[in-house]
Design a protein around this motif. Structure first.
Motif, short mmCIF file in Angstrom:
data_model
loop_
_atom_site.label_atom_id
_atom_site.label_comp_id
_atom_site.label_asym_id
_atom_site.label_seq_id
_atom_site.Cartn_x
_atom_site.Cartn_y
_atom_site.Cartn_z
N GLY A 202 0.88 3.81 -2.92
CA GLY A 202 0.34 5.24 -2.79
C GLY A 202 1.59 6.13 -3.12
N ILE A 203 2.77 5.63 -2.56
CA ILE A 203 3.90 6.93 -2.69
C ILE A 203 4.32 6.92 -4.69
CG2 ILE A 203 6.68 7.24 -2.75
CD1 ILE A 203 6.28 6.09 -0.54
N GLU B 204 2.92 14.81 -0.64
CA GLU B 204 1.50 13.81 -0.33
C GLU B 204 2.76 12.39 -0.30
OE1 GLU B 204 1.40 16.32 -2.40
OE2 GLU B 204 -1.05 17.83 -1.67
N ALA B 205 3.26 12.77 -1.77
CA ALA B 205 4.53 11.39 -1.60
C ALA B 205 5.20 11.16 -0.32
CB ALA B 205 5.01 10.83 -2.72
N GLU C 104 0.93 -1.41 -0.11
CA GLU C 104 0.31 0.31 -0.19
C GLU C 104 0.78 0.84 0.14
OE1 GLU C 104 -3.17 1.52 2.69
OE2 GLU C 104 -2.27 0.31 2.92
N LEU C 105 1.70 0.90 0.17
CA LEU C 105 3.01 2.75 0.92
C LEU C 105 3.64 2.46 -0.34
CD1 LEU C 105 4.70 5.00 2.10
CD2 LEU C 105 5.87 2.97 3.24
N SER D 220 5.16 12.56 2.51
CA SER D 220 4.63 12.41 3.67
C SER D 220 4.21 10.97 3.84
CB SER D 220 3.43 13.61 3.53
OG SER D 220 2.41 13.30 3.10
N ARG D 221 3.63 10.14 2.67
CA ARG D 221 3.58 8.61 3.64
C ARG D 221 4.57 8.11 4.04
NH1 ARG D 221 -1.57 6.80 0.61
NH2 ARG D 221 -2.11 7.93 -1.39
N ASP E 54 0.91 9.53 -5.95
CA ASP E 54 0.92 10.20 -6.01
C ASP E 54 2.17 10.87 -6.24
OD1 ASP E 54 -0.60 10.84 -4.25
OD2 ASP E 54 0.14 10.15 -2.21
#
Length: 334
Positions: A261-262, A273-274, A257-258, A276-277, A265
């Protein structure tokens, strides 16, 4: 107790070849064992390493990594033989496929099957370095009659391959002399090490032999916030911008998921945002950033892992020269 610690010269653009030589000279004075130099889309690694070899005395030199698509195996072998001569036996040759973005878009080569090409390249380079006539019939390379016109290097430089996936790491164990590990968490590194051991077993080699070199992104500064921000940006860039290898590797280590998500973004232009994950806890499992005391402790912990033979201190991609120097000094072998 002395540590086996290397330095990974900066991948980002440097002002001159002299600057890279000076960094290697400083590392030698501080007791680092080897200076690794990557080859991406800047200076030719073999030429720079020649300058370093000529102007240092004891520090080892190495390519990490020299792509297997940008030179023929015979040329890689000739280059390694020449570098070993100039360095008087201090070379360790690091090879790897790089990735499709670099190979296809910038070198104009078909990326094809990187595992097979890497294996065949290692096979041919070893034959070249032996000084014997090369006879090889592979899927990518068919050679007959090539032989060095100079004396073969003595000793022959060891060959490592860079790898992140299970099959690629197994290949390193089976066909190469060592493995360059990068962008792995502690758990991920331990898991992949089993693939390296398995590869060595398949080749009837000592499963506990071979050399594992971990390239570890580090920034040690009194400004703790800046240090951690720099390593976080580095991780986010590689996962989000450098194709699928790093994203897939992170997902394979249980952070799917990480990783996605990176990537999503970053590709959408949401770089903040990338970044901050990447939580503080996760950051400490894949990179080293903080005050000098914190970083020394963490590097020591990585070096204490049974599967790590040596740590190569690497730097975030946007590190300034002053920050690189500060980190090299802070993490110098004791």
């Amino acid at each position: 107790m002395a540590t086996n610690r290397d330095v990974f010269l900066p991948v980002a653009a440097q002002p001159s070849v002299d600057a890279l030589v000076e960094q290697a000279q400083s590392a030698e004075e501080m007791g680092y064992d080897r200076a690794w130099l990557p080859e991406s889309w800047g200076r030719n690694a073999a030429v720079v390493l020649t300058s370093i070899a000529e102007r240092t005395e004891d520090i080892g030199i190495g390519t990490s990594i020299m792509p297997v698509y940008s030179r023929s195996p015979a040329l890689i072998g000739m280059t390694a033989a020449t570098l070993q001569e100039v360095a008087e036996g201090r070379l360790r040759l690091g090879l790897g496929p790089s990735g499709p973005i670099v190979i296809e878009n910038w070198h104009g080569m078909d990326f094809g099957n990187p595992l097979r090409r890497t294996r065949e390249t290692v096979d041919v380079v070893k034959q070249v370095l032996s000084g014997e006539e090369v006879s090889y019939d592979g899927e990518y390379f068919d050679l007959d009659g090539f032989r060095l016109r100079c004396d073969p290097p003595d000793p022959q430089p060891p060959i490592d391959t860079a790898a992140m996936g299970p099959k690629a790491v197994e290949l390193a164990g089976r066909f190469a002399d060592g493995w360059h590990a990068l962008m792995l968490t502690e758990d991920g590194l331990a898991e992949r090490y089993e693939d390296f051991r398995h590869g060595r077993e398949l080749a009837d080699k000592d499963p506990d032999g071979g050399q594992v070199t971990l390239s570890l992104t580090c920034m040690a500064l009194e400004d703790r916030e800046r240090a951690r921000e720099a390593v976080k940006q580095h991780v986010a860039f590689y996962v989000g911008a450098m194709g699928t290898y790093y994203r897939d590797s992170l997902a394979r280590q249980g952070h799917e998921e990480l990783a996605h998500g990176i990537y999503d973004d970053w590709q959408a232009g949401n770089r903040g945002e990338a970044m901050s994950r990447i939580g503080e806890g996760f950051l400490d499992t894949i990179a080293v950033g903080g005050t000098p005391d914190e970083c020394r402790e963490r590097v020591n912990e990585w070096e204490s892992m049974d599967c790590v033979d040596r740590v190569s201190v690497s730097f975030p991609r946007d590190a300034s020269m002053d920050e690189i120097i500060a980190t090299v000094e802070a993490l110098a072998p004791e």
